[in-house]
Design a protein around this motif. Structure first.
Motif, PDB file in Angstrom:
ATOM      1  N   ALA A   1      -5.471   7.288  -0.207  1.00 10.93           N
ATOM      2  CA  ALA A   1      -6.179   8.533  -0.549  1.00 10.93           C
ATOM      3  C   ALA A   1      -5.243   9.745  -0.517  1.00 10.93           C
ATOM      4  CB  ALA A   1      -7.347   8.749   0.404  1.00 10.93           C
ATOM      5  N   ALA A   2      -4.077   9.584   0.136  1.00 13.07           N
ATOM      6  CA  ALA A   2      -3.123  10.696   0.190  1.00 13.07           C
ATOM      7  C   ALA A   2      -2.214  10.716  -1.039  1.00 13.07           C
ATOM      8  CB  ALA A   2      -2.287  10.589   1.465  1.00 13.07           C
ATOM      9  N   MET A   3      -2.377   9.727  -1.944  1.00  9.81           N
ATOM     10  CA  MET A   3      -1.485   9.628  -3.121  1.00  9.81           C
ATOM     11  C   MET A   3      -2.123  10.326  -4.323  1.00  9.81           C
ATOM     12  SD  MET A   3      -0.535   5.622  -2.611  1.00  9.81           S
ATOM     13  CE  MET A   3       0.612   5.106  -1.321  1.00  9.81           C
ATOM     14  N   PRO A   4      -1.480  11.382  -4.857  1.00  3.72           N
ATOM     15  CA  PRO A   4      -2.070  12.117  -5.986  1.00  3.72           C
ATOM     16  C   PRO A   4      -2.404  11.212  -7.175  1.00  3.72           C
ATOM     17  CG  PRO A   4      -0.157  13.286  -5.134  1.00  3.72           C
ATOM     18  CD  PRO A   4      -0.221  11.985  -4.399  1.00  3.72           C
TER      19      PRO A   4
ATOM     20  N   ALA B   1      -6.954  13.770  11.081  1.00  3.18           N
ATOM     21  CA  ALA B   1      -5.721  14.549  10.953  1.00  3.18           C
ATOM     22  C   ALA B   1      -5.065  14.235   9.612  1.00  3.18           C
ATOM     23  CB  ALA B   1      -4.772  14.240  12.107  1.00  3.18           C
ATOM     24  N   ARG B   2      -4.994  12.925   9.251  1.00  8.90           N
ATOM     25  CA  ARG B   2      -4.386  12.546   7.967  1.00  8.90           C
ATOM     26  C   ARG B   2      -5.169  13.157   6.804  1.00  8.90           C
ATOM     27  NH1 ARG B   2      -3.425   7.185   9.822  1.00  8.90           N
ATOM     28  NH2 ARG B   2      -5.371   6.456   8.926  1.00  8.90           N
ATOM     29  N   ASP B   3      -6.511  13.066   6.867  1.00  5.11           N
ATOM     30  CA  ASP B   3      -7.345  13.555   5.763  1.00  5.11           C
ATOM     31  C   ASP B   3      -7.280  15.079   5.634  1.00  5.11           C
ATOM     32  OD1 ASP B   3      -8.093  10.951   5.220  1.00  5.11           O
ATOM     33  OD2 ASP B   3     -10.040  11.092   6.218  1.00  5.11           O
ATOM     34  N   ALA B   4      -7.177  15.776   6.788  1.00  5.58           N
ATOM     35  CA  ALA B   4      -7.197  17.251   6.751  1.00  5.58           C
ATOM     36  C   ALA B   4      -5.826  17.837   6.435  1.00  5.58           C
ATOM     37  CB  ALA B   4      -7.689  17.796   8.095  1.00  5.58           C
ATOM     38  N   GLU B   5      -4.760  17.079   6.767  1.00  3.52           N
ATOM     39  CA  GLU B   5      -3.408  17.642   6.625  1.00  3.52           C
ATOM     40  C   GLU B   5      -2.718  17.246   5.334  1.00  3.52           C
ATOM     41  OE1 GLU B   5      -1.571  16.279  10.196  1.00  3.52           O
ATOM     42  OE2 GLU B   5      -2.895  17.526  11.435  1.00  3.52           O
ATOM     43  N   ARG B   6      -3.304  16.297   4.573  1.00  3.64           N
ATOM     44  CA  ARG B   6      -2.601  15.851   3.369  1.00  3.64           C
ATOM     45  C   ARG B   6      -2.565  16.991   2.341  1.00  3.64           C
ATOM     46  NH1 ARG B   6      -7.473  12.059   2.042  1.00  3.64           N
ATOM     47  NH2 ARG B   6      -8.779  13.569   0.973  1.00  3.64           N
ATOM     48  N   ALA B   7      -1.533  16.924   1.475  1.00  2.00           N
ATOM     49  CA  ALA B   7      -1.314  18.011   0.519  1.00  2.00           C
ATOM     50  C   ALA B   7      -2.367  18.019  -0.588  1.00  2.00           C
ATOM     51  CB  ALA B   7       0.079  17.880  -0.085  1.00  2.00           C
ATOM     52  N   VAL B   8      -2.815  16.821  -1.025  1.00  2.00           N
ATOM     53  CA  VAL B   8      -3.790  16.781  -2.132  1.00  2.00           C
ATOM     54  C   VAL B   8      -5.206  16.606  -1.607  1.00  2.00           C
ATOM     55  CG1 VAL B   8      -2.413  16.002  -4.091  1.00  2.00           C
ATOM     56  CG2 VAL B   8      -3.231  14.323  -2.447  1.00  2.00           C
TER      57      VAL B   8
ATOM     58  N   VAL C   1       0.818  -1.237   0.000  1.00  2.00           N
ATOM     59  CA  VAL C   1       0.000   0.000   0.000  1.00  2.00           C
ATOM     60  C   VAL C   1       0.841   1.272   0.000  1.00  2.00           C
ATOM     61  CG1 VAL C   1      -2.230  -0.691   0.993  1.00  2.00           C
ATOM     62  CG2 VAL C   1      -0.344  -0.146   2.510  1.00  2.00           C
ATOM     63  N   SER C   2       2.139   1.150   0.267  1.00  2.10           N
ATOM     64  CA  SER C   2       2.955   2.369   0.266  1.00  2.10           C
ATOM     65  C   SER C   2       3.537   2.658  -1.120  1.00  2.10           C
ATOM     66  CB  SER C   2       4.086   2.258   1.306  1.00  2.10           C
ATOM     67  OG  SER C   2       4.990   1.258   0.894  1.00  2.10           O
TER      68      SER C   2
END
Ligand code: DC
Length: 227
Positions: free
Chosen positions: A105-108, A184-191, A54-55
């Motif tokens: 979900a944090a991966m563009p 925190a992960r969902d709100a702080e991610r760049a995309v 997953v990474s």
């Protein structure tokens, strides 16, 4: 994408009531329903199924693009989710699939791979789109945008009840910690971070009965749509 087809976006954090409210509103309007979170969960689930890493963003984007997802709707009830033809409705709702979903979900590249799939849900007579970035990124031209919130405690209680109904037992303190970490992960991610669109109407659902929230959302729509 045909931008003349009306879209109502309902964004918010996990446990804010998005799924329940969106399904009821879509059913009342006779509109299509997009559960975009399920698409991210499907990628997390498919990674586990295939033993993929997953990474690895390239592998996850390829998996997102090639995995076939079909929703079978049934009125207000949660749609069944078929992944490559197999019913994975319960498998994508586990905490492990949710945690993997939050990572991918944090991966563009994954978000890009799922964009066309989400836009394809915009079909006549209209679409209710539920997620985190429906009003900000996927359907920025939507005529009506809602952002639901609720206290973290109440969101943890709702998740606990949902999981219990599915026969899964989870400690409520662990759930609260998991919800806060995921927020925190969902709100702080760049995309596409979790945030209300500038033109979204904020509705706090803490201690508000479902029917009252549904009525408030429907009241935001123009008369000719509500019928
Ligand atoms: O709403 P949910 O719990 O089923 O969403 C699963 C994960 O997918 C969650 O961590 C946030 C992410 N997600 C997203 O990044 N963008 C969306 N439009 C919907 C969900």
């Amino acid at each position: 994408m045909d931008t003349s087809i009306p879209v109502l976006t309902i964004d918010g954090p996990s446990g804010s009531g998005k799924g329940t409210i969106s399904r009821i509103v879509a059913s009342r309007l006779g509109w299509h329903y997009l559960d975009s979170g399920a698409l991210y969960r499907v990628v997390g689930y498919a990674a586990g199924r295939d033993g993929a890493d997953v990474s690895d963003a390239t592998a996850m984007a390829a998996l997102a693009a090639r995995t076939a997802v079909r929703f079978v709707t049934a009125g207000d009830a949660e749609p069944r989710v078929l992944v490559d033809g197999v019913d994975a409705t319960d498998a994508i709702r586990t905490e492990s699939a949710g945690a993997a979903a939050s990572v991918v979900a944090a991966m563009p590249a994954v978000r890009q791979a799922l964009l066309d799939k989400q836009c394809a849900f915009r079909q006549r007579p209209g679409l209710v789109a539920d997620g985190r970035d429906m009003g900000t990124v996927v359907f920025p031209d939507a005529g009506c945008k809602v952002f639901l919130t609720a206290s973290a405690d109440q969101r943890a209680q709702r998740r606990h009840k949902q999981l219990k109904e599915k026969g899964l037992s989870v400690n409520i303190d662990d759930l609260l910690r998991e919800i806060l970490a995921r927020d925190a992960r969902d709100a702080e991610r760049a995309v596409s971070p979790l945030k209300p669109a500038d033109d979204a109407v904020l509705i706090d659902t803490t201690d508000v009965p479902v029917e009252r929230v549904v009525a408030r959302v429907l009241a935001l729509l123009p008369d000719h749509i509500r019928g």
